[in-house]
Design an enzyme around this catalytic site. Structure first.
Site, short mmCIF file in Angstrom:
data_model
loop_
_atom_site.label_atom_id
_atom_site.label_comp_id
_atom_site.label_asym_id
_atom_site.label_seq_id
_atom_site.Cartn_x
_atom_site.Cartn_y
_atom_site.Cartn_z
N LYS A 38 13.89 -39.27 41.36
CA LYS A 38 14.00 -37.76 40.91
C LYS A 38 15.30 -37.81 40.21
O LYS A 38 16.11 -38.52 40.12
CB LYS A 38 14.54 -37.08 42.41
CG LYS A 38 14.13 -35.67 42.26
CD LYS A 38 12.66 -35.21 42.63
CE LYS A 38 12.49 -33.85 42.35
NZ LYS A 38 10.95 -33.47 42.90
P1 NAD Z 1 10.71 -22.66 40.60
O1 NAD Z 1 11.99 -22.91 39.91
O2 NAD Z 1 9.49 -22.55 39.82
O3 NAD Z 1 10.72 -21.78 41.86
C1 NAD Z 1 11.46 -21.71 42.98
C2 NAD Z 1 11.17 -20.23 43.73
O4 NAD Z 1 12.18 -20.22 44.81
C3 NAD Z 1 11.62 -19.01 42.77
O5 NAD Z 1 10.77 -18.01 43.07
C4 NAD Z 1 13.29 -18.61 43.30
O6 NAD Z 1 13.60 -17.38 42.88
C5 NAD Z 1 13.22 -18.85 44.70
N1 NAD Z 1 14.13 -19.28 45.56
C6 NAD Z 1 15.38 -20.16 45.08
N2 NAD Z 1 16.45 -20.01 45.86
C7 NAD Z 1 15.93 -19.25 46.90
C8 NAD Z 1 16.47 -18.89 48.11
N3 NAD Z 1 17.82 -19.33 48.51
N4 NAD Z 1 15.79 -18.08 48.80
C9 NAD Z 1 14.48 -17.75 48.63
N5 NAD Z 1 13.81 -18.17 47.43
C10 NAD Z 1 14.51 -18.91 46.68
O7 NAD Z 1 10.68 -23.84 41.62
P2 NAD Z 1 9.31 -24.79 42.20
O8 NAD Z 1 8.76 -25.84 40.94
O9 NAD Z 1 8.20 -23.85 42.54
O10 NAD Z 1 9.82 -25.56 43.33
C11 NAD Z 1 9.94 -25.03 44.41
C12 NAD Z 1 9.94 -26.06 45.52
O11 NAD Z 1 8.65 -26.89 45.46
C13 NAD Z 1 11.05 -27.22 45.29
O12 NAD Z 1 11.62 -27.69 46.55
C14 NAD Z 1 10.59 -28.36 44.54
O13 NAD Z 1 11.15 -29.36 44.78
C15 NAD Z 1 9.07 -28.37 45.17
N6 NAD Z 1 8.29 -29.05 44.44
C16 NAD Z 1 7.88 -28.68 43.11
C17 NAD Z 1 6.66 -29.17 42.44
C18 NAD Z 1 6.13 -28.86 41.14
O14 NAD Z 1 5.50 -29.25 40.63
N7 NAD Z 1 6.94 -27.77 40.41
C19 NAD Z 1 6.05 -30.25 43.05
C20 NAD Z 1 6.32 -30.78 44.31
C21 NAD Z 1 7.57 -30.10 44.99
#
Ligand code: NAD
Length: 422
Positions: free
Chosen positions: A114
């Site tokens: 990561k």
């Molecule tokens: P992103 O940046 O696209 O979206 C994050 C979302 O969470 C946004 O809507 C943001 O406004 C919201 N957010 C941020 N802080 C917040 C808070 N304190 N309270 C409530 N909402 C909040 O990110 P993503 O890619 O959707 O990732 C989200 C999670 O999923 C992370 O933990 C990431 O590690 C995990 N993840 C992502 C992927 C991927 O392919 N993008 C894959 C596996 C895991």
């Protein structure tokens, strides 16, 4: 409902300590020898980088970032890069460890890694972000590699950043699209990658609902986070007939007891960059969303949203963790005692890395599939992973979370044993 949009800030719980606690509990279930525990409990490589970047106002700011390679036992390390003000070494170490287990559970020929840069990207221009991303790539160009370490998007990064990284890398080593996944389609990305993690949330949630004997059409849900994972996850669950009563993002939560228009919310967020100003629901806080009386809760925002402090108030009976580490280890026992079925992060959000793997395969073959061909390959991989974890949950009479750790550890430990070089 309160109309105050308070944002639930991450509690200071070490995600890496959460990872180690669960690793040890799963290792106990497996009676794992100490030498395997030793290999699993420390990352192979921790790289910290500092990048001076010229800002638009002519001043220079030095940014701090990381790339942690947790394991290459099963293959090249794989894992996303996040931009967030919460990024620190502990967080990236935990995320890298979860990637190792996730790739193992999904049956991919990958280890785990990561990366992250500590910044709030909203405070910088696109040009500044591009200069920073290219500087980060230059610092890590000898860590990244098609057969050594393959990054991808994570929080606050996407196709745009992956395109910059691929281009900067190509200036040193020539065009190698397989060095990074989550790229735009024009640059060798895969059909289906944008929706892949949310699709995996839906697929594993459907598997869990089947085991619970639930008809999705009778299920109520709340989804925290409406970014890449949460928005696609919510839309796909909604398309299966799940009634979603609440969604949220950093701007706050939106609630409607009769069910929200999720497609409308998706289109609004795509157009406006977030849900801020969306009038499709009444305001609730992120903290209230987590404690709503719904059947299914999908935390899809960030880590440590459910801790010892609020676990007792969770009313959902099924939790599907789209985010990485949304539940801290100190909350596990409380949630287990409430009989909540948890599809843990390292299973529920494995759809992203699964389609990243398919992107890497397509890049290497120079042959590209349609979206339905990608989904036809990815969906059964996740269903198999769910079935294997569910079987371990029954066989070892442990929580789904520990069962996922057991399945993940087993394959890595077996590979370590076969290699015989430790
Ligand atoms: P992103 O940046 O696209 O979206 C994050 C979302 O969470 C946004 O809507 C943001 O406004 C919201 N957010 C941020 N802080 C917040 C808070 N304190 N309270 C409530 N909402 C909040 O990110 P993503 O890619 O959707 O990732 C989200 C999670 O999923 C992370 O933990 C990431 O590690 C995990 N993840 C992502 C992927 C991927 O392919 N993008 C894959 C596996 C895991």
């Amino acid at each position: 409902m309160s109309s105050v949009n308070t944002i639930s800030q991450p509690v200071k719980v070490s995600p890496y300590q959460s990872l180690l606690k669960r690793l040890n509990e799963a290792a106990d279930i497996l009676n794992l020898e100490d030498r395997f525990r030793a290999v699993l409990s420390v990352p192979e490589k921790i790289v910290e980088v500092n990048m001076p970047v010229k800002l638009d106002n002519g001043k220079t700011e030095v940014f701090n970032g990381y790339r942690v390679v947790n394991s290459t036992v099963l293959g090249p390390s794989k894992g996303g890069i996040r931009y967030s003000e919460h990024v620190d070494k502990d967080e990236v170490m935990a995320l890298a460890g979860w990637m190792t287990l996730k790739c193992s559970i999904a049956g991919l020929p990958y280890g785990g890694a990561k990366g992250g840069i500590t910044l709030d990207p909203k405070k910088y221009s696109v040009d500044e972000l591009e200069r920073l991303t290219r500087a980060y790539t230059r610092r890590l160009k000898d860590v990244f590699g098609v057969d050594s370490d393959v990054p991808a998007p994570d929080m606050n990064t996407g196709g745009r950043e992956m395109a910059w990284i691929a281009d900067e890398y190509s200036r040193f080593y020539g065009n190698q699209p397989g060095v990074i996944t989550g790229k735009p389609l024009e640059l060798g990305g895969s059909q289906g990658r944008s929706a892949a993690t949310g699709r995996g949330v839906m697929t594993t949630a459907m598997c869990a609902m089947k085991e619970l004997g639930w008809n999705p059409r009778n299920v109520t849900a709340a989804v925290q986070g409406f970014g890449n994972v949460g928005s696609f996850g919510a839309v796909l669950l909604w398309e299966k007939g799940v009634k979603i009563l609440a969604i949220s993002d950093i701007s706050g939560g939106y609630f409607n007891e009769a069910g929200l228009d999720i497609k409308g919310a998706f289109e609004y967020a795509a157009k406006n960059g977030s849900l801020a100003g969306w009038t499709g629901g009444t305001a609730i806080s992120n903290a209230e969303l987590l404690e709503l009386d719904v059947m299914l809760l999908a935390p899809c925002a960030m880590e440590n949203q459910i801790t010892q402090a609020n676990a007792a108030n969770i009313k959902a009976k099924l939790m599907v963790e789209g985010a990485n580490g949304p539940v801290s280890a100190d909350a596990d026992a409380i949630l287990d005692s409430k009989g909540i079925m948890i599809v843990p992060d390292i299973l529920a959000n494995a759809g992203g890395v699964t389609v990243s793997y398919l992107e890497w395969v397509q890049n290497r073959a120079g042959h590209y599939w349609t979206e339905s061909e990608v989904n036809e390959k990815a969906d059964p991989m996740l269903e198999r992973a769910f079935a294997e974890v569910f079987k371990a949950h029954k066989d070892y009479k442990c929580s789904m979370r520990l069962a996922a750790y057991v399945v993940g550890i087993k394959r890595v430990a077996s590979a370590v044993k076969l290699k015989g070089n430790y």
